[in-house]
Design a protein around this motif. Structure first.
Motif, PDB file in Angstrom:
ATOM      1  N   GLY A 180       0.850  -1.418   0.115  1.00  0.00           N
ATOM      2  CA  GLY A 180      -0.163  -0.078  -0.281  1.00  0.00           C
ATOM      3  C   GLY A 180       0.662   1.391  -0.118  1.00  0.00           C
ATOM      4  N   ASP A 181       1.955   1.172  -0.041  1.00  0.00           N
ATOM      5  CA  ASP A 181       2.725   2.629   0.554  1.00  0.00           C
ATOM      6  C   ASP A 181       3.683   2.737  -0.441  1.00  0.00           C
ATOM      7  OD1 ASP A 181       2.451   2.857   3.223  1.00  0.00           O
ATOM      8  OD2 ASP A 181       4.227   1.364   3.203  1.00  0.00           O
ATOM      9  N   THR A 182       4.098   3.843  -0.975  1.00  0.00           N
ATOM     10  CA  THR A 182       4.708   3.998  -2.729  1.00  0.00           C
ATOM     11  C   THR A 182       6.241   4.412  -2.062  1.00  0.00           C
ATOM     12  OG1 THR A 182       2.856   4.890  -3.874  1.00  0.00           O
ATOM     13  CG2 THR A 182       4.500   5.815  -4.433  1.00  0.00           C
ATOM     14  N   VAL A 183       6.825   3.755  -2.820  1.00  0.00           N
ATOM     15  CA  VAL A 183       8.539   3.925  -2.310  1.00  0.00           C
ATOM     16  C   VAL A 183       9.325   4.361  -4.679  1.00  0.00           C
ATOM     17  CG1 VAL A 183       8.917   2.429  -0.841  1.00  0.00           C
ATOM     18  CG2 VAL A 183       8.985   1.622  -3.213  1.00  0.00           C
ATOM     19  N   LEU A 184      10.605   4.822  -4.360  1.00  0.00           N
ATOM     20  CA  LEU A 184      10.098   5.458  -5.310  1.00  0.00           C
ATOM     21  C   LEU A 184      11.610   3.421  -5.689  1.00  0.00           C
ATOM     22  CD1 LEU A 184      12.255   8.469  -4.769  1.00  0.00           C
ATOM     23  CD2 LEU A 184      10.769   8.487  -6.623  1.00  0.00           C
ATOM     24  N   VAL A 185      11.433   3.795  -7.097  1.00  0.00           N
ATOM     25  CA  VAL A 185      12.071   2.399  -8.289  1.00  0.00           C
ATOM     26  C   VAL A 185      13.148   2.674  -8.404  1.00  0.00           C
ATOM     27  CG1 VAL A 185      12.254   0.194  -8.127  1.00  0.00           C
ATOM     28  CG2 VAL A 185      10.615   0.863  -6.538  1.00  0.00           C
ATOM     29  N   LEU A 186      14.361   2.826  -8.706  1.00  0.00           N
ATOM     30  CA  LEU A 186      14.788   2.647 -10.071  1.00  0.00           C
ATOM     31  C   LEU A 186      15.043   1.521 -11.029  1.00  0.00           C
ATOM     32  CD1 LEU A 186      16.656   3.890 -11.925  1.00  0.00           C
ATOM     33  CD2 LEU A 186      18.793   3.135 -10.453  1.00  0.00           C
ATOM     34  N   VAL A 187      14.318   1.710 -11.987  1.00  0.00           N
ATOM     35  CA  VAL A 187      14.013   0.458 -13.325  1.00  0.00           C
ATOM     36  C   VAL A 187      14.822  -0.325 -13.152  1.00  0.00           C
ATOM     37  CG1 VAL A 187      12.616  -0.758 -14.551  1.00  0.00           C
ATOM     38  CG2 VAL A 187      11.359   1.215 -13.264  1.00  0.00           C
ATOM     39  N   ASP A 188      15.459  -1.562 -14.135  1.00  0.00           N
ATOM     40  CA  ASP A 188      16.727  -1.575 -15.013  1.00  0.00           C
ATOM     41  C   ASP A 188      16.670  -0.675 -16.275  1.00  0.00           C
ATOM     42  OD1 ASP A 188      17.362  -3.757 -12.768  1.00  0.00           O
ATOM     43  OD2 ASP A 188      16.856  -5.093 -13.777  1.00  0.00           O
ATOM     44  N   GLY A 189      17.657  -0.391 -16.562  1.00  0.00           N
ATOM     45  CA  GLY A 189      17.900   0.418 -17.868  1.00  0.00           C
ATOM     46  C   GLY A 189      17.601   1.646 -17.728  1.00  0.00           C
ATOM     47  N   ALA A 190      16.823   2.216 -16.919  1.00  0.00           N
ATOM     48  CA  ALA A 190      16.433   3.613 -16.796  1.00  0.00           C
ATOM     49  C   ALA A 190      17.320   4.904 -15.603  1.00  0.00           C
ATOM     50  CB  ALA A 190      15.359   3.273 -16.076  1.00  0.00           C
ATOM     51  N   GLU A 191      17.204   5.694 -16.118  1.00  0.00           N
ATOM     52  CA  GLU A 191      18.265   6.683 -15.639  1.00  0.00           C
ATOM     53  C   GLU A 191      17.720   7.497 -14.434  1.00  0.00           C
ATOM     54  OE1 GLU A 191      19.571   9.725 -18.679  1.00  0.00           O
ATOM     55  OE2 GLU A 191      20.895   7.812 -20.213  1.00  0.00           O
ATOM     56  N   THR A 192      16.278   7.472 -13.999  1.00  0.00           N
ATOM     57  CA  THR A 192      15.696   8.124 -12.810  1.00  0.00           C
ATOM     58  C   THR A 192      14.829   6.917 -12.924  1.00  0.00           C
ATOM     59  OG1 THR A 192      14.325   9.372 -14.252  1.00  0.00           O
ATOM     60  CG2 THR A 192      15.857  10.106 -14.315  1.00  0.00           C
ATOM     61  N   PRO A 193      14.757   7.357 -11.357  1.00  0.00           N
ATOM     62  CA  PRO A 193      13.294   6.631  -9.983  1.00  0.00           C
ATOM     63  C   PRO A 193      12.200   7.180 -11.039  1.00  0.00           C
ATOM     64  CG  PRO A 193      14.973   7.778  -9.066  1.00  0.00           C
ATOM     65  CD  PRO A 193      15.298   8.227 -10.393  1.00  0.00           C
ATOM     66  N   VAL A 194      11.077   6.098 -10.485  1.00  0.00           N
ATOM     67  CA  VAL A 194       9.771   6.394 -11.121  1.00  0.00           C
ATOM     68  C   VAL A 194       8.974   5.408  -9.418  1.00  0.00           C
ATOM     69  CG1 VAL A 194      10.101   6.104 -13.103  1.00  0.00           C
ATOM     70  CG2 VAL A 194       9.065   3.749 -11.537  1.00  0.00           C
ATOM     71  N   HIS A 195       8.104   6.377  -9.480  1.00  0.00           N
ATOM     72  CA  HIS A 195       7.477   5.928  -8.009  1.00  0.00           C
ATOM     73  C   HIS A 195       6.532   4.925  -8.801  1.00  0.00           C
ATOM     74  CE1 HIS A 195       7.759  10.077  -7.402  1.00  0.00           C
ATOM     75  NE2 HIS A 195       7.475   9.649  -5.956  1.00  0.00           N
ATOM     76  N   ALA A 196       6.374   4.146  -6.922  1.00  0.00           N
ATOM     77  CA  ALA A 196       5.870   2.689  -7.491  1.00  0.00           C
ATOM     78  C   ALA A 196       4.676   2.107  -5.883  1.00  0.00           C
ATOM     79  CB  ALA A 196       6.968   1.772  -8.197  1.00  0.00           C
ATOM     80  N   ARG A 197       4.071   1.847  -6.018  1.00  0.00           N
ATOM     81  CA  ARG A 197       3.324   1.391  -4.891  1.00  0.00           C
ATOM     82  C   ARG A 197       3.572  -0.433  -4.993  1.00  0.00           C
ATOM     83  NH1 ARG A 197      -1.407   2.836  -6.724  1.00  0.00           N
ATOM     84  NH2 ARG A 197      -1.076   4.604  -5.393  1.00  0.00           N
ATOM     85  N   ILE A 198       3.432  -1.011  -3.433  1.00  0.00           N
ATOM     86  CA  ILE A 198       3.315  -1.784  -3.141  1.00  0.00           C
ATOM     87  C   ILE A 198       2.821  -2.975  -3.163  1.00  0.00           C
ATOM     88  CG2 ILE A 198       5.211  -3.337  -1.364  1.00  0.00           C
ATOM     89  CD1 ILE A 198       6.575  -0.712   0.258  1.00  0.00           C
ATOM     90  N   THR A 199       2.755  -3.684  -3.851  1.00  0.00           N
ATOM     91  CA  THR A 199       1.224  -5.051  -3.633  1.00  0.00           C
ATOM     92  C   THR A 199       1.739  -5.936  -2.854  1.00  0.00           C
ATOM     93  OG1 THR A 199       2.528  -5.505  -5.733  1.00  0.00           O
ATOM     94  CG2 THR A 199       1.075  -3.692  -5.979  1.00  0.00           C
ATOM     95  N   ASN A 200       2.733  -6.810  -2.778  1.00  0.00           N
ATOM     96  CA  ASN A 200       2.786  -7.777  -1.539  1.00  0.00           C
ATOM     97  C   ASN A 200       5.191  -7.574  -2.137  1.00  0.00           C
ATOM     98  OD1 ASN A 200       2.871 -10.414  -0.534  1.00  0.00           O
ATOM     99  ND2 ASN A 200       1.887 -11.063  -2.849  1.00  0.00           N
ATOM    100  N   LYS A 201       5.153  -8.645  -1.061  1.00  0.00           N
ATOM    101  CA  LYS A 201       6.482  -8.803  -0.484  1.00  0.00           C
ATOM    102  C   LYS A 201       7.184  -9.089  -1.257  1.00  0.00           C
ATOM    103  CE  LYS A 201       6.577 -11.060   3.679  1.00  0.00           C
ATOM    104  NZ  LYS A 201       7.150  -9.958   4.488  1.00  0.00           N
ATOM    105  N   GLY A 202       8.325  -7.838  -1.824  1.00  0.00           N
ATOM    106  CA  GLY A 202       9.059  -7.830  -3.070  1.00  0.00           C
ATOM    107  C   GLY A 202       8.693  -7.199  -4.893  1.00  0.00           C
TER     108      GLY A 202
END
Length: 235
Positions: free
Chosen positions: A207-229
């Motif tokens: 339910g929380d939102t965190v910043l995630v650096l997607v593989d291959g991307a230069e800047t992080p994006v906001h992503a919502r946690i839906t499950n463990k990992g």
């Protein structure tokens, strides 16, 4: 004239004496006994394992004559503890007229769980080994861990040393996503869902939102946690 004055004063003395209020003395030892009895009641099943010593007591007190009652109240705060002040109220005819505090030094020895070896910050609780060791629980700060299941899905929040008591405050819950954790990332574009991986910059739970650096991307994006990992991009 002087003789007449002396006679008048002598005659008045019994009247003045009888006008003085009657007093009764409450002995210090009696106050201590009442406080100790309440302390023993508070110790309950620990009474047999406890050592109690008076380290501070009031003087004898004088109160007005009447129906005397002495009552000790339960101490507030952490229990048991090494120093305990037992408040005592002294009543006459149902009204509290004096109060006093009796101080005790208390030790209560039990077998408690201690760490078998040193462990570093972040160590998962399920990998730790505990052993039983005699300790004065009255001198301990914090809530003792008595059942390993209390530590399910938890890890050390700081390093610990062998022989230290196992306290609940030593641990924190393992988040669903932790900093620098590799995570599964999903992103929806209309009816299309993409799956990839990335590295979490923040930490949180479902339910929380965190910043995630997607593989291959230069800047992080906001992503919502839906499950463990597992996270889902919300940008």
């Amino acid at each position: 004239m002087d003789r007449l004055l002396a006679i008048i004063l002598l005659a008045a003395l019994p009247v003045c004496a009888s006008a003085l209020p009657s007093l009764q003395t409450v002995a210090s030892i009696r106050i201590v006994d009442v406080a100790r009895a309440e302390l023993n009641a508070c110790l309950g099943n620990d009474n047999g394992a406890a050592q109690v010593e008076v380290v501070g007591k009031p003087e004898d007190v004088q109160v007005l004559a009447g129906v005397l009652a002495i009552k000790a109240r339960k101490p507030e705060g952490r229990w048991p503890r090494a120093r305990v002040g037992m408040p005592v109220e002294i009543s006459v005819n149902g009204e509290v007229v004096r109060s006093a505090t009796v101080w005790f030094a208390v030790s209560v020895h039990h077998d408690v769980q201690v760490y078998k070896a040193d462990a570093a910050l972040g160590t998962v609780a399920s990998s730790l080994k505990f052993i039983a060791h005699d300790a004065d629980v009255a001198a301990m700060q914090g809530q003792r861990v008595s059942d390993p299941h209390q530590l399910d899905d938890m890890r050390l929040r700081h390093a610990v040393l062998a022989g230290s008591p196992v306290l609940l405050e030593d641990f924190e819950h393992i988040p669903d996503v932790d900093r620098q954790q590799r995570v599964e990332v999903s992103a929806k574009y209309g009816v299309i869902t993409l799956q990839t991986k990335g590295t979490a910059i923040g930490r949180g739970n479902a339910g929380d939102t965190v910043l995630v650096l997607v593989d291959g991307a230069e800047t992080p994006v906001h992503a919502r946690i839906t499950n463990k990992g597992v996270v889902q991009v919300v940008d």
